[in-house]
Motif scaffolding. Sequence first.
Motif, PDB file in Angstrom:
ATOM      1  N   LYS A   1      39.467  45.910  15.886  1.00 16.66           N
ATOM      2  CA  LYS A   1      38.454  46.701  16.523  1.00 16.66           C
ATOM      3  C   LYS A   1      37.345  45.790  17.226  1.00 16.66           C
ATOM      4  O   LYS A   1      36.771  46.098  18.187  1.00 16.66           O
ATOM      5  N   GLY A   2      37.393  44.558  16.823  1.00 20.66           N
ATOM      6  CA  GLY A   2      36.614  43.496  17.216  1.00 20.66           C
ATOM      7  C   GLY A   2      36.832  43.377  18.803  1.00 20.66           C
ATOM      8  O   GLY A   2      36.258  42.658  19.649  1.00 20.66           O
ATOM      9  N   THR A   3      38.314  43.288  19.088  1.00 22.24           N
ATOM     10  CA  THR A   3      38.664  42.634  20.181  1.00 22.24           C
ATOM     11  C   THR A   3      38.132  43.809  21.355  1.00 22.24           C
ATOM     12  O   THR A   3      38.051  43.352  22.498  1.00 22.24           O
ATOM     13  N   TYR A   4      37.904  44.910  20.842  1.00 22.85           N
ATOM     14  CA  TYR A   4      37.440  46.060  22.029  1.00 22.85           C
ATOM     15  C   TYR A   4      36.016  46.322  22.137  1.00 22.85           C
ATOM     16  O   TYR A   4      35.560  47.267  22.596  1.00 22.85           O
ATOM     17  N   GLY A   5      35.065  45.444  21.366  1.00 20.16           N
ATOM     18  CA  GLY A   5      33.840  45.480  21.813  1.00 20.16           C
ATOM     19  C   GLY A   5      32.775  46.481  20.834  1.00 20.16           C
ATOM     20  O   GLY A   5      33.771  47.381  20.090  1.00 20.16           O
ATOM     21  N   HIS A   6      31.638  46.377  20.940  1.00 18.16           N
ATOM     22  CA  HIS A   6      30.862  47.312  20.083  1.00 18.16           C
ATOM     23  C   HIS A   6      29.782  48.053  21.137  1.00 18.16           C
ATOM     24  O   HIS A   6      29.127  47.062  21.595  1.00 18.16           O
TER      25      HIS A   6
ATOM     26  N   ALA B   1      37.445  56.339  24.790  1.00 13.01           N
ATOM     27  CA  ALA B   1      37.741  55.736  25.724  1.00 13.01           C
ATOM     28  C   ALA B   1      37.913  54.326  25.494  1.00 13.01           C
ATOM     29  O   ALA B   1      38.412  53.466  26.261  1.00 13.01           O
ATOM     30  N   GLY B   2      37.833  54.048  24.009  1.00 13.14           N
ATOM     31  CA  GLY B   2      38.429  52.721  23.402  1.00 13.14           C
ATOM     32  C   GLY B   2      37.475  51.651  22.907  1.00 13.14           C
ATOM     33  O   GLY B   2      38.040  50.624  22.569  1.00 13.14           O
ATOM     34  N   ALA B   3      36.329  52.171  22.852  1.00 14.34           N
ATOM     35  CA  ALA B   3      35.309  50.861  22.278  1.00 14.34           C
ATOM     36  C   ALA B   3      35.826  51.009  20.865  1.00 14.34           C
ATOM     37  O   ALA B   3      35.947  51.486  20.078  1.00 14.34           O
ATOM     38  N   GLY B   4      35.880  49.533  20.514  1.00 11.82           N
ATOM     39  CA  GLY B   4      36.103  49.296  19.235  1.00 11.82           C
ATOM     40  C   GLY B   4      35.337  49.694  17.991  1.00 11.82           C
ATOM     41  O   GLY B   4      35.769  50.266  17.031  1.00 11.82           O
ATOM     42  N   LEU B   5      33.986  49.664  18.330  1.00 12.45           N
ATOM     43  CA  LEU B   5      32.978  50.026  17.304  1.00 12.45           C
ATOM     44  C   LEU B   5      32.047  50.977  18.221  1.00 12.45           C
ATOM     45  O   LEU B   5      31.709  50.530  19.362  1.00 12.45           O
ATOM     46  N   THR B   6      31.588  51.941  17.983  1.00  8.18           N
ATOM     47  CA  THR B   6      30.358  52.673  18.521  1.00  8.18           C
ATOM     48  C   THR B   6      29.489  53.153  17.696  1.00  8.18           C
ATOM     49  O   THR B   6      29.571  53.649  16.572  1.00  8.18           O
TER      50      THR B   6
ATOM     51  N   ALA C   1      30.350  52.893  29.178  1.00  9.44           N
ATOM     52  CA  ALA C   1      29.735  51.929  27.940  1.00  9.44           C
ATOM     53  C   ALA C   1      31.016  51.228  27.197  1.00  9.44           C
ATOM     54  O   ALA C   1      31.046  50.100  27.086  1.00  9.44           O
ATOM     55  N   ALA C   2      31.980  52.241  27.011  1.00 10.65           N
ATOM     56  CA  ALA C   2      33.167  51.724  26.327  1.00 10.65           C
ATOM     57  C   ALA C   2      34.040  50.636  27.338  1.00 10.65           C
ATOM     58  O   ALA C   2      34.432  49.904  26.540  1.00 10.65           O
TER      59      ALA C   2
ATOM     60  N   LYS D   1      34.958  44.404  28.042  1.00  7.65           N
ATOM     61  CA  LYS D   1      34.804  43.193  28.925  1.00  7.65           C
ATOM     62  C   LYS D   1      35.322  43.663  30.111  1.00  7.65           C
ATOM     63  O   LYS D   1      35.705  42.609  30.924  1.00  7.65           O
ATOM     64  N   TYR D   2      35.535  44.861  30.581  1.00  8.86           N
ATOM     65  CA  TYR D   2      35.719  44.937  32.108  1.00  8.86           C
ATOM     66  C   TYR D   2      34.502  44.472  32.858  1.00  8.86           C
ATOM     67  O   TYR D   2      33.335  44.655  32.293  1.00  8.86           O
ATOM     68  N   THR D   3      34.503  44.152  34.171  1.00  3.75           N
ATOM     69  CA  THR D   3      33.661  43.905  34.772  1.00  3.75           C
ATOM     70  C   THR D   3      32.610  45.204  35.219  1.00  3.75           C
ATOM     71  O   THR D   3      33.185  46.417  35.105  1.00  3.75           O
ATOM     72  N   SER D   4      31.393  45.303  35.582  1.00  2.03           N
ATOM     73  CA  SER D   4      30.784  46.445  36.030  1.00  2.03           C
ATOM     74  C   SER D   4      31.360  47.243  36.960  1.00  2.03           C
ATOM     75  O   SER D   4      31.693  48.222  36.887  1.00  2.03           O
ATOM     76  N   LEU D   5      31.911  46.504  38.112  1.00  2.00           N
ATOM     77  CA  LEU D   5      32.667  47.369  39.365  1.00  2.00           C
ATOM     78  C   LEU D   5      33.976  48.015  38.655  1.00  2.00           C
ATOM     79  O   LEU D   5      34.255  48.968  38.749  1.00  2.00           O
ATOM     80  N   GLN D   6      34.609  47.199  37.719  1.00  2.00           N
ATOM     81  CA  GLN D   6      35.938  47.865  37.179  1.00  2.00           C
ATOM     82  C   GLN D   6      35.584  48.921  36.353  1.00  2.00           C
ATOM     83  O   GLN D   6      36.354  50.013  36.267  1.00  2.00           O
ATOM     84  N   ALA D   7      34.416  49.024  35.576  1.00  2.00           N
ATOM     85  CA  ALA D   7      33.928  50.052  34.652  1.00  2.00           C
ATOM     86  C   ALA D   7      33.704  51.128  35.357  1.00  2.00           C
ATOM     87  O   ALA D   7      34.103  52.427  34.877  1.00  2.00           O
ATOM     88  N   CYS D   8      33.010  51.008  36.512  1.00  3.11           N
ATOM     89  CA  CYS D   8      32.582  52.159  37.402  1.00  3.11           C
ATOM     90  C   CYS D   8      33.648  52.853  37.805  1.00  3.11           C
ATOM     91  O   CYS D   8      33.891  54.031  37.961  1.00  3.11           O
ATOM     92  N   LEU D   9      34.694  52.089  38.417  1.00  2.00           N
ATOM     93  CA  LEU D   9      35.712  52.705  39.207  1.00  2.00           C
ATOM     94  C   LEU D   9      36.781  53.224  38.189  1.00  2.00           C
ATOM     95  O   LEU D   9      37.150  54.369  38.432  1.00  2.00           O
TER      96      LEU D   9
END
Length: 501
Positions: free
Chosen positions: A245-250, A274-279, A447-448, A453-461
């Motif tokens: 879970k730590g791999t995929y962020g909080h 969408a895959g956040a490790g912790l929410t 947010a997820a 650790k996707y970049t902002s542009l990657q997250a948007c697209l």
Amino acid sequence: MLPLLTSAQIRRADAYTIANEPITAIDLMERASKAFVGWFINHFPDKKQAISFYCGMGNNGGDGLAIARILSQHQYKKLHVKIARFNDKASDDFNINLERLKQTAIPVIEINKGEDLPDEDSTIIIDALLGAGLNKPLSGDYERLVKYINKLNRTVVAVDVPTGFFSEGEVPPEATAVKADLVITFQQPRVNFLLPESAPYINCWEAVSIGINEKYLQSLNSAYQFIEEKDVRELLKPRHRFSNKGTYGHTLIIAGQAKTMGAALLSASAAVHAGAGLTTACVPESGLAALNSYQPEIMAIVRSDHKLPEIEWDKFTSVAIGPGLGKGEDAVALLSAVTKNYKKPVVIDADALNLLAEHKGLLPYLHAGSILTPHMKEFDRLFGNHTSWWHRLQTGMEQARKLQVYIILKNDYTITISPEGKAYFNPTGNAAMASGGMGDVLTGIIAALLAQKYTSLQACLIAAYVHGKAGDELALPNRLNVVLPGKLAAQLPVTMAKLMA
């Protein structure tokens, strides 16, 4: 990605292809006409239908003449060509195709300036009067003819661009333009096809490849880009063994009030799916029971109306704020705390956008790479009233550069605008998704992805594409008239897995 070109850039691309393939201009026109016919005959297979071609005397008219001739070779029998001779100038390629057409049995009549318009018995009309590159509203005989065509109430197919419709720039209010049931356009859609002003004139469009040099198209570095599925497939990162879970962020979702907890629940649930490790959701105490019962995987930071909660900002890899937050003093304080204390990009949506519009002094505190997700009215509250979507698009590009943020301008073709001055149009989604709460789900997805650790542009697209794709997978095969946001959130893992397969 597919670059979306202006009319001037398309002319340059045509000239480059002609010079470097090499190919003659008339042969490139023939290739384009064959591409048009290839799509047309698959969708209008009845060769007994009467079809009328309204052709101008430029290259768009030349396309129309060539299409009529090629259709006759495919055994379409009831073809009629009507040439609008409203001036004395004709392009060379028009003249060549007119001579070729004379070798067939297709009847041709001419409509001269000021003459009565001919009776029309055909069930399908092909509009090849003017095409692209128009830079002023129609007037005179062209305006009269277009109004006549629109009143016929027939199936209209436009060649490349409907006559009178601007490919780019502001579409004049109440413009006179052909109302096309279908536009078969060459190589790529035009920017204005993807803006709401196109709705009265274009029911649907299809882009057909005509073999324009792809490397040259990319070299033009267009400010406007059309996202393709392959782009999202390349961006998505599958999960690997020995991750946790730590791999995929909080991610932290700051949202909700007593009467608007649904927005917080949908946004946080989307982040989980969408895959956040912790929410973690920062919600009012009155919403805690609803949160625990709706999605037990979501943790909570409880806040009161009178005191800001203590938040360890450094523990979160992404933060989103706004859905259902309200506009009270506590909401202002929360937004101020986020902009001043969180040192990474923030996703700002809904009520938080409206608060930014009222407290513009907070805008300079936005961390570079933050993401604003306005719909049209929220955008105008932030950046002033606009009379057209083209104007809105230009303002968005200016403000994204100025503030060094990303703006996701929600639309049928949701537009991601980057600080580098690019506008990326998303092709997925459908009208069944026009339901309250869809924007909250999109915020959670973004947010997820930031948390992972996707970049902002990657997250948007990715978020815009996956959000719409999940809606398509729910609505289209099942013929649903409405897709609920909660159902869409639950569909996200399935949609993302298919894209990564």
